[in-house]
Scaffold this motif. Structure first.
Motif, mmCIF file in Angstrom:
data_model
loop_
_atom_site.group_PDB
_atom_site.id
_atom_site.type_symbol
_atom_site.label_atom_id
_atom_site.label_comp_id
_atom_site.label_asym_id
_atom_site.label_seq_id
_atom_site.Cartn_x
_atom_site.Cartn_y
_atom_site.Cartn_z
ATOM 1 N N VAL A 163 -76.890 5.710 -134.462
ATOM 2 C CA VAL A 163 -77.437 6.503 -133.577
ATOM 3 C C VAL A 163 -76.839 7.037 -132.311
ATOM 4 C CG1 VAL A 163 -79.388 6.601 -131.827
ATOM 5 C CG2 VAL A 163 -79.346 5.093 -134.109
ATOM 6 N N LEU A 164 -75.521 6.695 -132.113
ATOM 7 C CA LEU A 164 -74.788 7.280 -131.125
ATOM 8 C C LEU A 164 -74.359 8.707 -131.510
ATOM 9 C CD1 LEU A 164 -71.886 4.365 -130.364
ATOM 10 C CD2 LEU A 164 -73.725 5.164 -129.002
ATOM 11 N N GLY A 165 -74.656 9.516 -130.336
ATOM 12 C CA GLY A 165 -74.265 10.806 -130.515
ATOM 13 C C GLY A 165 -73.783 11.632 -129.206
ATOM 14 N N THR A 166 -74.293 12.757 -128.821
ATOM 15 C CA THR A 166 -73.904 13.430 -127.641
ATOM 16 C C THR A 166 -74.891 13.569 -126.621
ATOM 17 O OG1 THR A 166 -74.374 15.520 -128.390
ATOM 18 C CG2 THR A 166 -72.397 14.865 -128.919
ATOM 19 N N ASN A 167 -76.014 13.128 -126.814
ATOM 20 C CA ASN A 167 -77.458 13.080 -125.892
ATOM 21 C C ASN A 167 -77.132 11.766 -124.939
ATOM 22 O OD1 ASN A 167 -79.957 12.367 -124.650
ATOM 23 N ND2 ASN A 167 -80.710 14.240 -125.895
ATOM 24 N N GLU A 173 -79.981 4.448 -123.734
ATOM 25 C CA GLU A 173 -80.960 3.977 -124.188
ATOM 26 C C GLU A 173 -80.636 3.062 -125.405
ATOM 27 O OE1 GLU A 173 -84.122 6.703 -125.599
ATOM 28 O OE2 GLU A 173 -84.808 6.805 -123.315
ATOM 29 N N ASN A 174 -79.675 3.587 -126.296
ATOM 30 C CA ASN A 174 -78.937 2.706 -127.418
ATOM 31 C C ASN A 174 -78.331 1.726 -126.996
ATOM 32 O OD1 ASN A 174 -78.645 2.476 -130.072
ATOM 33 N ND2 ASN A 174 -76.767 3.797 -130.167
ATOM 34 N N VAL A 175 -77.280 1.692 -125.733
ATOM 35 C CA VAL A 175 -76.670 0.746 -125.131
ATOM 36 C C VAL A 175 -77.478 -0.493 -124.689
ATOM 37 C CG1 VAL A 175 -75.189 0.203 -123.287
ATOM 38 C CG2 VAL A 175 -74.638 2.246 -124.360
ATOM 39 N N PHE A 202 -68.135 4.728 -120.800
ATOM 40 C CA PHE A 202 -66.992 5.654 -120.072
ATOM 41 C C PHE A 202 -67.689 7.098 -120.147
ATOM 42 C CE2 PHE A 202 -63.256 8.146 -120.036
ATOM 43 C CZ PHE A 202 -62.663 7.806 -118.710
ATOM 44 N N ALA A 203 -67.966 7.314 -121.239
ATOM 45 C CA ALA A 203 -68.496 8.908 -121.537
ATOM 46 C C ALA A 203 -69.746 9.197 -120.712
ATOM 47 C CB ALA A 203 -68.904 9.212 -122.852
ATOM 48 N N LEU A 204 -70.383 8.041 -120.450
ATOM 49 C CA LEU A 204 -71.672 8.294 -119.506
ATOM 50 C C LEU A 204 -71.380 8.138 -118.036
ATOM 51 C CD1 LEU A 204 -74.353 5.981 -121.684
ATOM 52 C CD2 LEU A 204 -74.243 8.592 -121.529
#
Length: 443
Positions: A163-167, A173-175, A202-204
C-alpha cells in the motif's frame, strides 16, 4: 431455471453439433475424460484450464461459467485445494471479482481454510501481482482471530509494503495500522519492516518517529549480526538468516536514518557520530560480494552526508569542494546535496547562483522522482529555492518556486503544509512596503 456447469457445457456442445470425439479433438481433452466429466456417476471433476479451453472452443470470453465452478472445488464443506487456488487465481486474472466475493464466505464456514487464502495471497505476491494480492491478505486479517498468528502478522506486513505510495495521509495511516505488529515478525522480515518504517516516516518529515525506528533497526541488526557470527564461529547447524538484502545493508541503514533524522532536527554534531559508523563497514565479518558492494555504497553516502553536515553547520569554505563531489553522483544524491547547500545559503546568507547554474540540467530533471523520499526532497528543495529567490529580490522566480511547492504538496497530499508555502508570498508584501516607504521619502 437451475443451471449447472455440466448442463451449460452440454447445451453448448449440442448447439455447435459437436460429438464428444470432435470436442476432444478441438480442445485436446481426451474424449474418454470428457465423457467422465459430463456423464460420469459421480462425474469427474473439471479443471479450470479445461473449462477455459472449452470456453475458447465455444466462442465465449475468458471467465465463462466461473460463477458455477465452485461446485468443482467445494462439496459438503470439503475443499479441493488443487482446484480452488488455480480457480481463484484465474478469477483475479480475468477480473471475476464477483466470483471471489461469492466463494470466500463459503470457504470461511471452516476457519481452517484461512490458510488457503493466505497461500493464495503469497503466491500472487511472489509472482509480482502485489495489488491483486491485497484483497486476499485483507480476507486473512478480517477472518483470523489470533493477531499473533504467523499468517496474520505476515498479512499485515505484506499490506504495509504493497500500500505504500506517495499520498502522505495514506502512508501515515499505513504506518499507524502496521507498526503495532512490527515486533511480531520473524527477524528477517522485521529488519526490512523497520527500515521501511524509518524511511516512510522520514519522507513524512516525522523525524522523531524515523529516529525511533532507526534505533530499533540498529539494535536488531546488531543482535542478528552477533547471533550469526556466533553461529558461524561455533559451526552450528542450520541455515543463515535469509534477508531481502545483505545484513550489512540493514546495519548501515539503521545508522544512516539515525543520522539524517538527527540532521533534520538540527542536531548536526550528534548526527556526525552516526555517519562515522557507516562510513567504513569493512570490519563486518559476514561479507560476501553483495555485502562488499553495500559497504562501498555506504562509503559514498557517508562522504556526501559528511559534506552535508559540515555545510549545514556553517562551514561555507567547502561549498565548492562539495559541488565538485556532487558532480560525480547520481541525480537523487545531487538533489539531497543541493538541498543542504540551499538551506545553508539561506541560513548563513551567501550566494550560490554559480552552483545553481552549474547544476541547472540536474535541477530540471528533478521532476523524474515519483516515490515518497524523492518527492519529499524535491519539495524541500523548492521551498529553500523560493526563500533564496525572494531573498535575492527576484520576486518572479520566488513566486514560481512557491507555486512549485504548492503543486508538490498537493501531489503528496500534504495540504496541511500549504500555509507554510503561502506565507512565502509575504516577501512580496515586504518588498512593496519598502518601495512605498522609499517613494514617500523621495517625495
Amino acid at each position: 431455471m437451475y443451471r449447472s456447469l455440466r448442463s451449460e457445457i452440454e447445451q453448448n456442445r449440442k448447439k455447435h453439433g459437436y460429438t464428444l470425439s470432435k470436442l476432444g479433438e478441438l480442445t485436446g481433452i481426451n474424449p474418454g475424460s470428457l465423457s467422465e466429466i459430463l456423464n460420469g456417476n459421480p462425474p469427474r471433476a473439471i479443471t479450470i484450464g479445461q473449462l477455459d479451453t472449452l470456453a475458447k472452443v465455444f466462442g465465449h470470453d475468458p471467465g465463462w461459467l466461473y460463477e458455477l465452478y465452485p461446485e468443482e472445488c467445494i462439496s459438503e464443506g470439503r475443499i479441493s485445494r488443487p482446484r480452488l487456488i488455480p480457480y481463484l487465481i484465474r478469477c483475479v486474472e480475468v477480473g471475476r471479482k464477483d466470483c471471489i466475493e461469492a466463494t470466500v464466505p463459503q470457504m470461511m464456514e471452516n476457519p481452517k481454510n484461512i490458510m488457503i487464502l493466505f497461500a493464495l495471497a503469497e503466491q500472487l505476491y511472489e509472482k509480482g501481482q502485489r495489488k491483486e494480492s491485497v484483497p486476499f491478505y485483507n480476507y486473512v486479517i478480517e477472518n483470523e482471530k489470533d493477531s499473533y498468528s504467523d499468517h496474520f502478522v505476515m498479512s499485515q506486513y505484506r499490506l504495509f509494503r504493497v500500500v505504500l505510495g506517495t499520498n502522505a495521509e495514506e502512508n501515515w495511516e499505513n504506518v499507524i495500522r502496521f507498526s503495532p505488529y512490527r515486533n511480531r515478525l520473524p527477524e528477517n522480515y522485521q529488519l526490512d519492516a523497520l527500515f521501511q518504517l524509518a524511511k516512510i516516516c522520514f519522507a513524512l518529515q516525522k523525524w522523531e518517529r524515523s529516529e525511533q525506528y532507526a534505533d530499533e533497526l540498529r539494535l536488531l541488526a546488531d543482535t542478528v549480526y552477533r547471533h550469526e557470527l556466533d553461529r558461524m564461529k561455533r559451526k552450528k547447524k542450520g541455515e543463515s538468516l535469509k534477508t531481502e538484502r545483505h545484513l550489512v545493508y540493514y546495519y548501515g541503514l539503521g545508522h544512516l536514518y539515525k543520522s539524517v533524522s538527527l540532521e533534520m532536527q538540527g542536531l548536526y554534531e550528534e548526527a556526525k557520530k552516526y555517519v562515522q559508523v557507516y562510513a567504513d563497514l569493512g570490519w563486518f565479518e559476514l561479507l560476501d560480494e553483495d555485502g562488499r558492494k553495500e559497504v562501498e555504497r555506504f562509503k559514498v553516502w557517508a562522504k556526501a552526508n559528511s559534506y552535508t553536515l559540515e555545510v549545514l553547520s556553517g562551514n561555507t569554505s567547502i561549498i565548492e569542494e562539495y559541488a565538485d563531489y556532487l558532480d560525480n553522483l547520481p541525480t537523487n544524491e545531487v538533489l539531497a546535496g543541493l538541498n543542504a547547500i540551499m538551506k545553508s545559503a539561506n541560513t548563513y546568507h551567501f550566494c550560490v547562483d554559480e552552483i545553481l547554474e552549474r547544476f541547472a540540467s540536474q535541477i530540471a530533471s528533478f521532476d523524474q522522482f515519483t516515490e515518497a523520499i524523492g518527492l519529499d526532497r524535491h519539495l524541500r528543495f523548492r521551498y529553500q529555492m523560493a526563500i533564496y529567490e525572494f531573498g535575492k529580490g527576484r520576486m518572479e522566480r520566488g513566486i514560481e518556486e512557491t507555486i512549485y511547492c504548492l503543486s508538490l504538496a498537493d501531489l503528496l497530499n500534504r495540504h496541511d503544509e500549504a500555509l507554510t508555502y503561502i506565507t512565502l508570498f509575504g516577501w512580496l508584501g515586504n518588498l512593496n512596503k519598502r518601495i512605498g516607504n522609499q517613494n514617500e521619502l523621495g517625495g
